[in-house]
Write an enzyme that holds these catalytic residues in place. Structure first.
Site, mmCIF file in Angstrom:
data_model
loop_
_atom_site.group_PDB
_atom_site.id
_atom_site.type_symbol
_atom_site.label_atom_id
_atom_site.label_comp_id
_atom_site.label_asym_id
_atom_site.label_seq_id
_atom_site.Cartn_x
_atom_site.Cartn_y
_atom_site.Cartn_z
ATOM 1 N N GLU A 166 104.722 -22.015 -74.598
ATOM 2 C CA GLU A 166 104.118 -23.055 -75.757
ATOM 3 C C GLU A 166 105.140 -24.218 -75.857
ATOM 4 O O GLU A 166 104.558 -25.515 -75.908
ATOM 5 C CB GLU A 166 104.306 -22.381 -76.772
ATOM 6 C CG GLU A 166 103.254 -23.205 -77.856
ATOM 7 C CD GLU A 166 102.978 -22.428 -79.273
ATOM 8 O OE1 GLU A 166 103.010 -22.609 -80.337
ATOM 9 O OE2 GLU A 166 102.409 -20.997 -79.084
ATOM 10 N N SER B 205 107.009 -19.143 -81.595
ATOM 11 C CA SER B 205 106.374 -18.467 -80.527
ATOM 12 C C SER B 205 106.614 -19.249 -79.059
ATOM 13 O O SER B 205 106.202 -20.267 -78.942
ATOM 14 C CB SER B 205 104.760 -18.346 -80.852
ATOM 15 O OG SER B 205 104.482 -17.743 -81.853
ATOM 16 N N ARG C 166 95.879 -24.699 -79.331
ATOM 17 C CA ARG C 166 97.209 -25.132 -79.005
ATOM 18 C C ARG C 166 97.228 -26.293 -78.130
ATOM 19 O O ARG C 166 98.212 -26.335 -77.361
ATOM 20 C CB ARG C 166 98.199 -24.114 -78.843
ATOM 21 C CG ARG C 166 98.384 -22.861 -79.523
ATOM 22 C CD ARG C 166 98.958 -23.250 -80.922
ATOM 23 N NE ARG C 166 98.964 -22.094 -81.676
ATOM 24 C CZ ARG C 166 97.931 -22.136 -82.766
ATOM 25 N NH1 ARG C 166 97.117 -22.822 -82.950
ATOM 26 N NH2 ARG C 166 98.229 -20.899 -83.546
#
Length: 351
Positions: free
Chosen positions: A343, A239, A160
């Site tokens: 995130e 998320s 990520r």
């Protein structure tokens, strides 16, 4: 190139949150994107680049500067090569590749947002991530004032994360190039245990491309991870927290905390993440810390379908969302000694 002033940013995000931008510019060509960026940089004006808005948390006060919506279009398939303009809708690109019989991104179906955002976050789900198929990223380098082409290695992809996320003020993605696989209409090897279980195959096996994509879409929809304007469970950024990656010492301390809180026989999720590193599940941490599906009584709550999604129930403010996020972070830290990391990109706000 369209230009608006004092324009609301909330409709441009999947959270439907955020105040106005001083100036909102929509660019439909690479040249327009570059011109808008150069103009803002020359004037010393803060710049916010917006793609699909699926990974943004914008403060209630909005953005005092130029917000640039990248709305460029273009899909080019050449053999197993794929080039996408940054403004292309990602889900449409996945569908085009499946229809063309090309494997490599079919398990990334249903992820909202634009193609240009995928390398920034190194978007991944259900056993695939774009770092595995991206060959090059064409971007405007604000530091040099030139358009550059970065190889996969130069993008410095990790979980990520990427070079673009590490230095968010430097690059504006213009085009993304991929190398996919022609596997005679079959998917890439199924690597995610849940997907394999639902498909009824062993991990590593292949299934028809459309079957893989449709299965992932159903799994995502069941977790509220496919955008639906009528379903507040999908008014989210997907998320909200990344899965923690822990070194051996930290993971050992974490296991001790788990046993103390949940009992000697309980083991936390653990996945190899490189030499001396272990990845665990943010969703599991949130749930076991007491923040179950549907948690909350205000206008911002945890999704009723997935503990990793924080949602706007229709009339939340960004501060409502952040208050919930901070409560979850504090609760998980108190319970297990792990600090969750957001995130989505924060604009004018922070945890």
């Amino acid at each position: 190139m369209q230009e608006l002033h004092d324009a609301s940013l909330a409709p441009l995000t999947t959270f439907r949150l955020g105040g106005p931008a001083t100036r909102l510019v929509t660019a439909t060509t690479d040249d327009e994107v570059i011109a808008a960026v150069r103009e803002a940089d020359a004037a010393g004006t803060p710049l916010l680049v917006i793609g699909g808005g699926s990974n943004l948390v914008i403060g209630d006060k909005g953005f005092d500067g130029t917000a640039l919506v990248v709305a460029t279009k273009g899909v080019t398939l050449d053999g197993t090569g794929l080039e996408l303009a940054a403004g292309e809708v990602w889900t449409d690109a996945v569908a085009a590749c499946v229809e063309a019989g090309l494997a490599g991104i079919e398990c990334l179906a249903g992820i909202p947002g634009s193609a240009g955002a995928t390398p920034i976050q190194n978007v991944g789900a259900y056993g695939q991530e774009v770092a595995s198929t991206i060959t090059e990223v064409v971007a405007y380098d604000r530091r040099s004032g030139e358009t550059v082409t970065l190889s996969n290695e130069e993008c410095a992809f990790s979980y990520r994360h990427s070079r673009f996320k590490a230095d968010p003020e430097r690059y504006v993605v213009l085009r993304v190039r991929f190398r996919l696989e022609d596997a005679d209409g079959m998917s890439g090897p199924v690597r995610y245990a849940e997907t394999a279980r639902v498909l009824g195959v062993a991990p590593g096996e292949r299934v028809p491309l459309a079957t893989a994509r449709d299965t992932v879409l159903k799994l995502r929809a069941g977790k509220g991870m496919v955008l639906d304007p009528q379903d507040h469970d999908t008014w989210s950024a997907g998320s909200f927290f990344t899965n923690p990656i822990l070194d051996d010492e930290t993971f050992a301390a974490f296991r001790t905390r788990v046993r103390e809180r949940l009992g000697d026989g309980v083991e936390p999720p653990a996945y190899p993440a490189g030499d001396g590193l272990t990845k665990t599940s943010a969703a599991w941490l949130i749930d076991k810390a007491g923040f179950t599906k549907g948690y909350g009584s205000g206008p911002a709550r945890i999704s009723t379908k997935h503990t990793l999604a924080l949602t706007n129930r229709g009339d939340a403010t960004t501060e409502d969302l952040l208050a919930l996020a901070r409560e979850v972070v504090a609760g998980v830290r108190d319970a297990f000694g792990i600090t969750l990391v957001n995130e989505p990109v924060m604009v004018g706000v922070g945890l």
